[in-house]
Each structure stands twice: as C-alpha cells, then as structure tokens.
Design a protein around this motif. Structure first.
Motif, mmCIF file in Angstrom:
data_model
loop_
_atom_site.group_PDB
_atom_site.id
_atom_site.type_symbol
_atom_site.label_atom_id
_atom_site.label_comp_id
_atom_site.label_asym_id
_atom_site.label_seq_id
_atom_site.Cartn_x
_atom_site.Cartn_y
_atom_site.Cartn_z
ATOM 1 N N THR A 1 0.821 -1.212 0.000
ATOM 2 C CA THR A 1 0.000 0.000 0.000
ATOM 3 C C THR A 1 0.857 1.265 0.000
ATOM 4 O OG1 THR A 1 -0.171 -0.106 2.407
ATOM 5 C CG2 THR A 1 -1.974 -1.097 1.117
ATOM 6 N N SER A 2 2.081 1.135 -0.442
ATOM 7 C CA SER A 2 2.947 2.316 -0.506
ATOM 8 C C SER A 2 2.390 3.297 -1.532
ATOM 9 C CB SER A 2 4.380 1.915 -0.874
ATOM 10 O OG SER A 2 4.410 1.460 -2.209
ATOM 11 N N GLU A 3 2.795 4.556 -1.372
ATOM 12 C CA GLU A 3 2.309 5.601 -2.270
ATOM 13 C C GLU A 3 2.685 5.300 -3.724
ATOM 14 O OE1 GLU A 3 2.670 10.423 -2.685
ATOM 15 O OE2 GLU A 3 3.011 9.506 -0.716
ATOM 16 N N LEU B 1 0.947 3.491 -9.163
ATOM 17 C CA LEU B 1 1.016 2.531 -10.268
ATOM 18 C C LEU B 1 -0.358 1.910 -10.555
ATOM 19 C CD1 LEU B 1 4.365 0.614 -9.611
ATOM 20 C CD2 LEU B 1 3.807 2.056 -11.572
ATOM 21 N N MET B 2 -1.076 1.566 -9.482
ATOM 22 C CA MET B 2 -2.404 0.962 -9.663
ATOM 23 C C MET B 2 -3.376 1.955 -10.295
ATOM 24 S SD MET B 2 -3.073 -1.631 -6.465
ATOM 25 C CE MET B 2 -2.727 -0.498 -5.143
#
Length: 146
Positions: free
Chosen positions: A128-130, A135-136
């Motif tokens: 869940t990194s920024e 990217l998602m």
C-alpha cells in the motif's frame, strides 16, 4: 482409424485453406452434403476411397497426401490455431464483396490501440505504498481507455 480421421481432417483443412475453398464449395464439387464434409473435418467420419480419389484429383495431390500425416518444411508456419482456422473458415465462406469488406474491417481494427496492444490485468497486491498506489491508479486509467 482415429489417426486416419485426424490425418484426413487436417490435410483436408490445409488443402481447402490453400485453395481458398469452403465447405459448401467442396461439397458441391464432390457431390456430397455439407454435413458430410463437416463430419470429415470434425474427425467424425472418413470419405470413401472413391471420394478420396476425387479429392486428390480436385487438389492435384496424391491420395497419400490426404491419408498420411502431413510433413511440412515450415513447421511453425503450418501450425494453425483453432481461432485462426475459424477466422479463415468464416472468411472463405464469404463472396468476393464480403471478403473485401472483411479485409477493410480488419484493417480498421488494426488501427485502434485497444485491439492491438497487449492487455494488462491488475492483480491483488498488499503493498500500500504511495508508489504502488500511483502505479495501480495508472493501470486503472489505462484500462478505462479500453
């Protein structure tokens, strides 16, 4: 007998494709029903020897070219997927006007990115990194363009 059915089926498909003849045309030339030709192509039955001789004569090949396993010089180029065979079968069943229209439409489809670029599918990710979230989001935005 199943090898014979398979050989006849694959050789007949190849010869029909090479000579641009569809099931309907072949059945008329041989004096058999379309469903009979369909059974040969689906490996459900085999033609009688007299019909095999007609097929060989029609395609200007030896009877062995119909009955025996095809040996190709171009191994990869001669392998045809079911999708490609279906596409060619449908194309071959068209008249001249239909074939021109089909080529035009396929050409148009190749100009549209969503039909020519490889699909990227999103998968579950516990990161869940920024950076990962960015990217998602980009992936989802790209999918929206499809």
């Amino acid at each position: 007998m199943s090898d014979t059915k398979k050989n006849i089926s694959s050789n007949l498909k190849r010869l029909m494709n090479e000579n641009n003849i569809n099931n309907s045309e072949l059945s008329k030339k041989l004096g058999v029903s379309e469903s009979t030709v369909g059974k040969w192509l689906l490996e459900k039955s085999v033609p009688r020897m007299g019909v095999i001789e007609q097929i060989a004569s029609l395609f200007n090949v030896q009877k062995s070219d119909i009955l025996e396993q095809y040996k190709s010089n171009n191994t990869t180029e001669d392998i045809i997927t079911k999708d490609k065979y279906l596409l060619l079968s449908k194309y071959n069943s068209l008249n001249v006007i239909g074939k021109k229209e089909a080529l035009k439409r396929v050409s148009e489809l190749t100009e549209i990115d969503k039909y020519t670029t490889e699909l990227t599918l999103a998968a579950h990710n516990d990161d869940t990194s920024e950076d990962q979230i960015d990217l998602m989001i980009k992936d989802f935005e790209e999918m929206d363009k499809w």
